[in-house]
Design an enzyme around this catalytic site. Structure first.
Site, PDB file in Angstrom:
ATOM      1  N   GLU A   1      28.460  99.432 -17.915  1.00  0.00           N
ATOM      2  CA  GLU A   1      28.918  98.500 -16.798  1.00  0.00           C
ATOM      3  C   GLU A   1      27.891  97.712 -16.279  1.00  0.00           C
ATOM      4  OE1 GLU A   1      31.747  98.735 -12.806  1.00  0.00           O
ATOM      5  OE2 GLU A   1      31.186 100.539 -13.909  1.00  0.00           O
TER       6      GLU A   1
ATOM      7  N   SER B   1      26.182  99.392  -6.035  1.00  0.00           N
ATOM      8  CA  SER B   1      25.695  98.286  -5.313  1.00  0.00           C
ATOM      9  C   SER B   1      24.381  97.581  -5.676  1.00  0.00           C
ATOM     10  CB  SER B   1      25.705  98.635  -3.670  1.00  0.00           C
ATOM     11  OG  SER B   1      24.793  99.379  -3.511  1.00  0.00           O
TER      12      SER B   1
ATOM     13  N   SER C   1      36.557 105.175  -7.965  1.00  0.00           N
ATOM     14  CA  SER C   1      36.490 104.708  -6.444  1.00  0.00           C
ATOM     15  C   SER C   1      37.631 105.655  -5.839  1.00  0.00           C
ATOM     16  CB  SER C   1      36.578 103.493  -5.824  1.00  0.00           C
ATOM     17  OG  SER C   1      35.531 102.825  -6.658  1.00  0.00           O
TER      18      SER C   1
END
Length: 393
Positions: free
Chosen positions: A246, A378, A131
């Site tokens: 992940e 998300s 990020s």
């Protein structure tokens, strides 16, 4: 599809339980049960990893040729479930569960020979440089510049929300090596040392008052080209591979253990909050459904079939279930939920919390786990994946 355990699986489960009884100390179990996020302090996770490594169980998902135990999908599921029930602290996921499989898949022989034994032994502690401050959820828009200078890349820019960067001695990082063409085509995947000159780590204190996150600044940081994983400008391929681990890693066993501890507290304390027990049992039924879905995927993987969009579905279900359990815990804690006593969160603390000990970290978990539906892609993104792959929208 047979979801029952074979005699071999039952024998393996008993072996795991015996190992946990003999090796999971009260301090390590307390660290697992008092964890306020998926990350536990390295002093506990590395101590537990040492015990697992000695047994050959540190990396359940790794191929046997690289130090994995050679387990079946069902054995991995049993192991994760039993560890969660016993309260074992989860191992730091960035190394063993994420960059480790990527090195196995994309690393050179030299990279595998150097990094993989260190990962298993816990000699390296990794953080993730993905990020960036201006990128939000659009990872492909990252701009940390990496300019080639002979046999090095020179890095300038920053990464943010970097979990445990203040503990890590290594980072796997996505950098921008080309600004032409599609954004995904100019990204490179690097492995670097956090001690390199020019790296600065600034803390970000969470809403829960904890130092788990950081912003990392790069000022003319030199990274050897030998630290590149995969080809230059093809880091997006490696990054997508890593995200599969992940999103699909873990199981609902930890959620089930947390819900059972919460239910036990509610019953023992005689809480009569309107609707609380109904919410507990409704949540338990929903959790049963998630567990069956997981077992279906285990059966598919065992038969050599990929999970497909089910990984996205489970990511949504697990994180939203985690948040639902947190909300019930806050309700059960009542006014004590607002009491901020971080000193009592430490696994070896000798301080008694003002409220019930079983719910002393309820608010911290609630605040930290709000990010669960954002990290790893998300949940809105996951629903788009399911809509396209399953419904054809």
């Amino acid at each position: 599809m047979n979801l029952g355990l074979s005699d071999k699986d039952i024998a393996f489960r008993e072996e795991v339980r015996a190992f946990l009884r003999d090796n999971l100390t009260p301090e390590l179990a307390a660290a697992g049960k008092k964890a306020t996020s998926v990350f536990v302090e390295p002093e506990y996770t590395l101590a537990w990893q040492k015990e697992l490594h000695a047994k050959g169980w540190a990396a359940p998902s790794w191929p046997e040729a690289y130090g994995g135990p050679g387990w079946t999908e069902m054995q991995r599921y049993i192991f994760a479930s039993e560890c969660a029930i016993a309260g074992a602290p989860p191992l730091a996921p960035m190394g063993l569960n994420m960059v480790g499989p990527c090195i196995i898949g994309y690393g050179t022989p030299e990279q595998k020979a150097f990094f993989l034994p260190r990962l298993l032994a816990g000699d390296d502690y990794w953080c993730q440089g993905y990020s960036e401050p201006q990128s939000g959820s659009d990872l492909a828009s990252l701009s940390l510049k990496a300019e080639r200078d002979d046999d090095h890349y020179i890095l300038n820019g920053s990464k943010i929300w970097t979990t445990h960067a203040h503990h890590a001695n290594r980072m796997f990082c996505l950098v921008r090596t080309d600004h032409t063409g599609k954004p995904q085509q100019g990204i490179t995947f690097l492995l670097l040392e956090m001690s390199a000159p020019g790296i600065t780590v600034d803390p970000i204190i969470t809403l829960a008052g904890e130092h788990e996150l950081n912003q990392v600044f790069f000022d003319d940081v030199r990274v050897p080209v030998s630290g590149r994983l995969g080809e230059e400008n093809d880091g997006w391929t490696v990054a997508k591979y890593l995200l599969e681990f992940e999103r699909s890693g873990g199981s609902s066993a930890g959620l089930e253990a947390a819900l059972n501890r919460l239910r036990a507290h509610v019953l023992e304390s005689g809480l009569e909050e309107p609707g609380l027990r109904t919410r507990l049992e409704t949540t338990a039924i929903l959790l049963d459904a998630i567990r069956v879905t997981e077992q279906r995927i285990v059966a598919s993987l065992s038969a050599g079939r990929p999970p497909g969009p089910a990984a996205s579905m489970l990511k949504v279900q697990r994180t939203e279930m985690m948040q639902k359990i947190d909300e019930i815990a806050i309700e059960a804690a009542g006014p004590y939920a607002a009491v901020h006593e971080p000193a009592t969160w430490h696994p070896e603390s000798n301080l008694d919390p003002v409220g019930p000990d079983a719910l002393s970290v309820a608010m911290a978990k609630y605040l930290n786990n709000r990010a669960g539906s954002i990290y790893g892609g998300s949940n809105e993104v996951q629903r788009n994946i399911m809509a396209k792959a399953v419904l054809g929208l």
